[in-house]
Motif scaffolding. Structure first.
Motif, PDB file in Angstrom:
ATOM      1  N   THR A 136       0.848  -1.190   0.000  1.00  0.00           N
ATOM      2  CA  THR A 136       0.000   0.000   0.000  1.00  0.00           C
ATOM      3  C   THR A 136       0.883   1.239   0.000  1.00  0.00           C
ATOM      4  O   THR A 136       2.079   1.164   0.276  1.00  0.00           O
ATOM      5  CB  THR A 136      -0.896   0.057   1.263  1.00  0.00           C
ATOM      6  OG1 THR A 136      -0.054   0.122   2.418  1.00  0.00           O
ATOM      7  CG2 THR A 136      -1.797  -1.156   1.361  1.00  0.00           C
ATOM      8  N   TRP A 137       0.280   2.364  -0.279  1.00  0.00           N
ATOM      9  CA  TRP A 137       0.998   3.630  -0.228  1.00  0.00           C
ATOM     10  C   TRP A 137       1.392   3.952   1.200  1.00  0.00           C
ATOM     11  O   TRP A 137       0.691   3.607   2.156  1.00  0.00           O
ATOM     12  CB  TRP A 137       0.119   4.771  -0.724  1.00  0.00           C
ATOM     13  CG  TRP A 137      -0.178   4.747  -2.184  1.00  0.00           C
ATOM     14  CD1 TRP A 137       0.084   3.746  -3.085  1.00  0.00           C
ATOM     15  CD2 TRP A 137      -0.823   5.783  -2.908  1.00  0.00           C
ATOM     16  NE1 TRP A 137      -0.352   4.103  -4.321  1.00  0.00           N
ATOM     17  CE2 TRP A 137      -0.922   5.347  -4.252  1.00  0.00           C
ATOM     18  CE3 TRP A 137      -1.333   7.019  -2.568  1.00  0.00           C
ATOM     19  CZ2 TRP A 137      -1.495   6.137  -5.239  1.00  0.00           C
ATOM     20  CZ3 TRP A 137      -1.906   7.795  -3.557  1.00  0.00           C
ATOM     21  CH2 TRP A 137      -1.980   7.360  -4.878  1.00  0.00           C
ATOM     22  N   VAL A 138       2.503   4.685   1.332  1.00  0.00           N
ATOM     23  CA  VAL A 138       2.932   5.218   2.620  1.00  0.00           C
ATOM     24  C   VAL A 138       3.122   6.719   2.412  1.00  0.00           C
ATOM     25  O   VAL A 138       4.004   7.137   1.659  1.00  0.00           O
ATOM     26  CB  VAL A 138       4.250   4.566   3.101  1.00  0.00           C
ATOM     27  CG1 VAL A 138       4.705   5.201   4.409  1.00  0.00           C
ATOM     28  CG2 VAL A 138       4.090   3.060   3.245  1.00  0.00           C
ATOM     29  N   ASN A 139       2.280   7.515   3.037  1.00  0.00           N
ATOM     30  CA  ASN A 139       2.392   8.963   2.911  1.00  0.00           C
ATOM     31  C   ASN A 139       3.383   9.489   3.941  1.00  0.00           C
ATOM     32  O   ASN A 139       3.397   9.037   5.091  1.00  0.00           O
ATOM     33  CB  ASN A 139       1.024   9.624   3.100  1.00  0.00           C
ATOM     34  CG  ASN A 139       0.089   9.263   1.968  1.00  0.00           C
ATOM     35  OD1 ASN A 139       0.420   9.422   0.805  1.00  0.00           O
ATOM     36  ND2 ASN A 139      -1.088   8.757   2.310  1.00  0.00           N
ATOM     37  N   LEU A 140       4.204  10.450   3.508  1.00  0.00           N
ATOM     38  CA  LEU A 140       5.276  10.968   4.347  1.00  0.00           C
ATOM     39  C   LEU A 140       5.196  12.480   4.463  1.00  0.00           C
ATOM     40  O   LEU A 140       4.673  13.164   3.579  1.00  0.00           O
ATOM     41  CB  LEU A 140       6.635  10.581   3.744  1.00  0.00           C
ATOM     42  CG  LEU A 140       6.867   9.096   3.473  1.00  0.00           C
ATOM     43  CD1 LEU A 140       8.160   8.896   2.703  1.00  0.00           C
ATOM     44  CD2 LEU A 140       6.876   8.306   4.763  1.00  0.00           C
TER      45      LEU A 140
ATOM     46  N   TYR B 219      12.214  12.149   6.518  1.00  0.00           N
ATOM     47  CA  TYR B 219      10.761  12.130   6.400  1.00  0.00           C
ATOM     48  C   TYR B 219      10.176  11.371   7.573  1.00  0.00           C
ATOM     49  O   TYR B 219      10.791  10.455   8.093  1.00  0.00           O
ATOM     50  CB  TYR B 219      10.331  11.374   5.122  1.00  0.00           C
ATOM     51  CG  TYR B 219      10.772  11.986   3.839  1.00  0.00           C
ATOM     52  CD1 TYR B 219       9.981  12.910   3.172  1.00  0.00           C
ATOM     53  CD2 TYR B 219      11.999  11.629   3.271  1.00  0.00           C
ATOM     54  CE1 TYR B 219      10.391  13.461   1.967  1.00  0.00           C
ATOM     55  CE2 TYR B 219      12.408  12.174   2.068  1.00  0.00           C
ATOM     56  CZ  TYR B 219      11.606  13.093   1.425  1.00  0.00           C
ATOM     57  OH  TYR B 219      12.011  13.636   0.238  1.00  0.00           O
ATOM     58  N   GLU B 220       8.957  11.747   7.967  1.00  0.00           N
ATOM     59  CA  GLU B 220       8.232  10.964   8.954  1.00  0.00           C
ATOM     60  C   GLU B 220       7.002  10.363   8.290  1.00  0.00           C
ATOM     61  O   GLU B 220       6.455  10.937   7.341  1.00  0.00           O
ATOM     62  CB  GLU B 220       7.810  11.804  10.160  1.00  0.00           C
ATOM     63  CG  GLU B 220       6.745  12.839   9.859  1.00  0.00           C
ATOM     64  CD  GLU B 220       6.344  13.664  11.074  1.00  0.00           C
ATOM     65  OE1 GLU B 220       6.803  13.371  12.194  1.00  0.00           O
ATOM     66  OE2 GLU B 220       5.572  14.616  10.883  1.00  0.00           O
ATOM     67  N   THR B 221       6.602   9.202   8.770  1.00  0.00           N
ATOM     68  CA  THR B 221       5.407   8.549   8.265  1.00  0.00           C
ATOM     69  C   THR B 221       4.187   9.338   8.732  1.00  0.00           C
ATOM     70  O   THR B 221       4.086   9.687   9.914  1.00  0.00           O
ATOM     71  CB  THR B 221       5.311   7.101   8.778  1.00  0.00           C
ATOM     72  OG1 THR B 221       6.490   6.401   8.343  1.00  0.00           O
ATOM     73  CG2 THR B 221       4.089   6.400   8.253  1.00  0.00           C
ATOM     74  N   ARG B 222       3.321   9.672   7.796  1.00  0.00           N
ATOM     75  CA  ARG B 222       2.099  10.399   8.128  1.00  0.00           C
ATOM     76  C   ARG B 222       1.064   9.365   8.560  1.00  0.00           C
ATOM     77  O   ARG B 222       0.621   8.543   7.784  1.00  0.00           O
ATOM     78  CB  ARG B 222       1.608  11.175   6.914  1.00  0.00           C
ATOM     79  CG  ARG B 222       0.461  12.109   7.237  1.00  0.00           C
ATOM     80  CD  ARG B 222      -0.056  12.878   6.042  1.00  0.00           C
ATOM     81  NE  ARG B 222       1.010  13.427   5.220  1.00  0.00           N
ATOM     82  CZ  ARG B 222       0.902  13.591   3.899  1.00  0.00           C
ATOM     83  NH1 ARG B 222      -0.196  13.256   3.268  1.00  0.00           N
ATOM     84  NH2 ARG B 222       1.908  14.094   3.217  1.00  0.00           N
ATOM     85  N   ARG B 223       0.727   9.380   9.833  1.00  0.00           N
ATOM     86  CA  ARG B 223      -0.267   8.450  10.374  1.00  0.00           C
ATOM     87  C   ARG B 223      -1.636   9.106  10.334  1.00  0.00           C
ATOM     88  O   ARG B 223      -1.784  10.271  10.664  1.00  0.00           O
ATOM     89  CB  ARG B 223       0.060   8.077  11.831  1.00  0.00           C
ATOM     90  CG  ARG B 223       1.486   7.625  12.053  1.00  0.00           C
ATOM     91  CD  ARG B 223       1.647   6.152  11.913  1.00  0.00           C
ATOM     92  NE  ARG B 223       3.017   5.774  12.271  1.00  0.00           N
ATOM     93  CZ  ARG B 223       3.647   4.797  11.692  1.00  0.00           C
ATOM     94  NH1 ARG B 223       3.077   4.100  10.754  1.00  0.00           N
ATOM     95  NH2 ARG B 223       4.875   4.486  12.032  1.00  0.00           N
ATOM     96  N   SER B 224      -2.675   8.350   9.941  1.00  0.00           N
ATOM     97  CA  SER B 224      -4.010   8.950   9.888  1.00  0.00           C
ATOM     98  C   SER B 224      -4.761   8.775  11.175  1.00  0.00           C
ATOM     99  O   SER B 224      -4.363   8.192  12.092  1.00  0.00           O
ATOM    100  CB  SER B 224      -4.819   8.334   8.745  1.00  0.00           C
ATOM    101  OG  SER B 224      -4.712   6.957   8.712  1.00  0.00           O
TER     102      SER B 224
END
Length: 189
Positions: free
Chosen positions: A163-167, A184-189
């Motif tokens: 899956t995509w990982v938004n940063l 970069y940090e992982t953007r958690r929803s």
């Protein structure tokens, strides 16, 4: 909860090693880049290694500070590297030496358990191990030193994702020799 940081040197086309596990493309690092990685090592409370990276790093850094040609920065890195506890993940090794312990079982379960503890950040290295942690959603931060070289093939920094990982971009700077450092940090929803 501890932060898990995946950081390595890469080529502009995204490889940590050229074919044949060749890392000669990175050349000797500039003093600034070397100190950047030294600070990264000193900030880590525990380092997680895959077998290949362990077999590359361990023989060199276990004793580098005792070599007559070692620079002051190399001596500092060797000591920090040796002092940092390590967990080596491998299904083929029987033992590891130094300040390390071997895990032969479920890497995702062990990394999740280590992240749940209190303490300084965890660093993870090795493309295969990092890919396992990435697919499990365990990596919180990416530190990438991108070198101005194209190798065309080899071991990728990022492997295929499910899956995509938004940063979110945290930092960008340039080091001598044209190396671009990004965090970069992982953007958690």
């Amino acid at each position: 909860m501890r932060k898990l940081i995946y950081g390595m040197n890469t080529t502009l086309d995204g490889y940590i090693a050229a074919p044949g596990d060749d890392i000669g493309w990175s050349g000797p690092p500039s003093e600034e880049l070397f100190r950047f990685w030294l600070a990264h090592e000193q900030a880590s409370g525990l380092s997680l290694y895959g077998r290949k990276l362990w077999e590359t790093m361990s023989p060199y850094w276990q004793t580098r500070d005792g070599q007559p040609d070692a620079t002051p920065d190399e001596i500092a890195f060797a000591r920090a590297w040796r002092d940092t506890p390590k967990v080596v993940f491998s299904s083929t090794l029987d033992t590891v030496e130094g300040n390390a312990r071997l895990v032969t079982g479920d890497a995702v379960a062990e990394i999740a358990r280590l992240k749940a503890e209190d303490g300084a950040p965890l660093s993870i290295g090795g493309a295969t191990l990092a890919a396992t942690a990435l697919r499990a959603g365990l990596i919180d931060e990416y530190v990438i030193a991108t070198h101005p070289v194209l190798v065309g093939a080899g071991t990728p920094f990022f492997t295929a994702l499910d899956t995509w990982v938004n940063l979110n971009l945290l930092e960008t700077r340039t080091s001598p020799g044209g190396v671009v450092l990004t965090t970069y940090e992982t953007r958690r929803s």
